[in-house]
Design an enzyme around this catalytic site. Sequence first.
Site, PDB file in Angstrom:
ATOM      1  N   SER A   1      -9.958  25.938  -5.535  1.00  0.00           N
ATOM      2  CA  SER A   1      -9.591  26.361  -6.884  1.00  0.00           C
ATOM      3  C   SER A   1      -9.227  27.837  -6.916  1.00  0.00           C
ATOM      4  O   SER A   1      -9.820  28.655  -6.217  1.00  0.00           O
ATOM      5  CB  SER A   1     -10.743  26.105  -7.861  1.00  0.00           C
ATOM      6  OG  SER A   1     -10.387  26.533  -9.157  1.00  0.00           O
TER       7      SER A   1
ATOM      8  N   HIS B   1     -14.791  20.179 -12.044  1.00  0.00           N
ATOM      9  CA  HIS B   1     -14.371  21.559 -12.318  1.00  0.00           C
ATOM     10  C   HIS B   1     -13.086  21.542 -13.136  1.00  0.00           C
ATOM     11  O   HIS B   1     -12.961  22.253 -14.138  1.00  0.00           O
ATOM     12  CB  HIS B   1     -14.170  22.305 -10.988  1.00  0.00           C
ATOM     13  CG  HIS B   1     -13.338  23.550 -11.083  1.00  0.00           C
ATOM     14  ND1 HIS B   1     -11.969  23.526 -11.241  1.00  0.00           N
ATOM     15  CD2 HIS B   1     -13.675  24.870 -11.046  1.00  0.00           C
ATOM     16  CE1 HIS B   1     -11.503  24.757 -11.283  1.00  0.00           C
ATOM     17  NE2 HIS B   1     -12.514  25.590 -11.173  1.00  0.00           N
TER      18      HIS B   1
END
Length: 497
Positions: free
Chosen positions: A136, A193
Amino acid sequence: MDASSLALSRIGLAGLAVMGQNLALNIAEKGFPISVYNRTASKIDETLGRAISEGQLPLFGHYSPRDFVLSIKPPRSVIILVKAGGPVDQTIAALSEHMSPGDCIIDGGNEWYENTERRIREATDRGILYLGMGVSGGEEGARHGPSLMPGGSFQAYDNIKEVLHKVAAQVDDGPCVTYIGEGGSGNFVKMVHNGIEYGDMQLISEAYDVLKHVGGLSNDELAEIFDEWNRGELESFLIEITADIFKVKDEHGEGELVDKILDKTGMKGTGKWTVQQAAELSVAAPTIAASLDCRYLSGLKEERESASRVLEDAGLKDEVGPVKLNGSDKKRLVDDVRQALYASKICSYAQGMNLLRAKSTEKGWNLNLGELARIWKGGCIIRAVFLDRIKRAYQRNPSLASLVVDPEFASEMVQRQAAWRRIVGLAISAGITTPGMCASLAYFDTYRRARLPANLVQAQRDLFGAHTFERIDRPGSFHSEWTKLARKSKTGLGVLN
């Protein structure tokens, strides 16, 4: 650098779209010689050019799967960054033909966790180790320090731990990487997430909508407000970039660029997977679900425009419009929106964390929720100061049922609920849609109530389907002949006459 050097690389990376290039350059910049490969030769050349221009980095290009694999020091570790699904299987097939038992494949894409678990089984049959690693931070994070979520073979993780720890974003309590757990846990954690990210972005857009269309704030004022928020409890990457967005002028006309952007949001699937998994595991995630629904509805641009005209013709008056506010009223509105946004975020993160815990229990992953919050503090899209407090909440109580009942967060929710309710009520009365804030508030109110109207739902289910019900005053399951008893009873007759 070219591939003529006899020295073997520490690691390899296949798949040189921008994310792959940037991660490879990050690895090389940290001092680890890296071999790269891509099916399209021009991408290899482009990456080699960047390695030279960005500091003569130890990056070596190879133009065949065989040469690429054999250029890496055994036991080999190869990161794959290609489109999820079939391309991953095709890349694995091309590379594994030249790999040896003990070598490792690391898939860094946004992959469905069950695909990773299938690939782990297939790789194990060939003696190859496998990791599914969430990455990420976008293109910038990949180049300068992402948040990394590797799951699968611990031996594979141990083989590249030193690389990952230097490549990951660095925060006050260490690198933003940890071994997540077995199987597809890394990909699952990255999926959730992203689901939390959907919720965060939706809530921020609702705060913007209320401030702009009810408060009548200009983009300059919004930029100033979000800058101020980014110096307080809402400090985060998404708040920071939102402030920047309001400052960008349109190069092709007057005003700011944000006002010229089509109100139609795209998506890549991880938010949908998150909501599907929440349903499968019977975990309430209404804020994340609301954010997904809003993306679906935003895609119906033509339908929404048509509905607007039809309902206007039917007599619906557009209630949306700035409210006349003096200086103190405007200041209160801004502060109320800030508090509503913060309280809503707590609920959204609570939902995501509860989903992770439920999946961990089902799969035996033993996820450390506090550690997950820690590695999200830097590099990733949802990075925020707020996450340090989530980390501490789970350190205080690893078995915490929900962030909502952590003493610190509970106190903050209570302090902010009045402002939260004012903003949701104001938005509803003005015809402004705040589904994320509404969902968060409904989640909070449902969760905090010791008794819900579910007793009536159970009675209904028992009446039409004989599903039975439990009582509050005695143990066991019960069934009642509701219709027969109701017709015998005269209770309530004439009440409305």
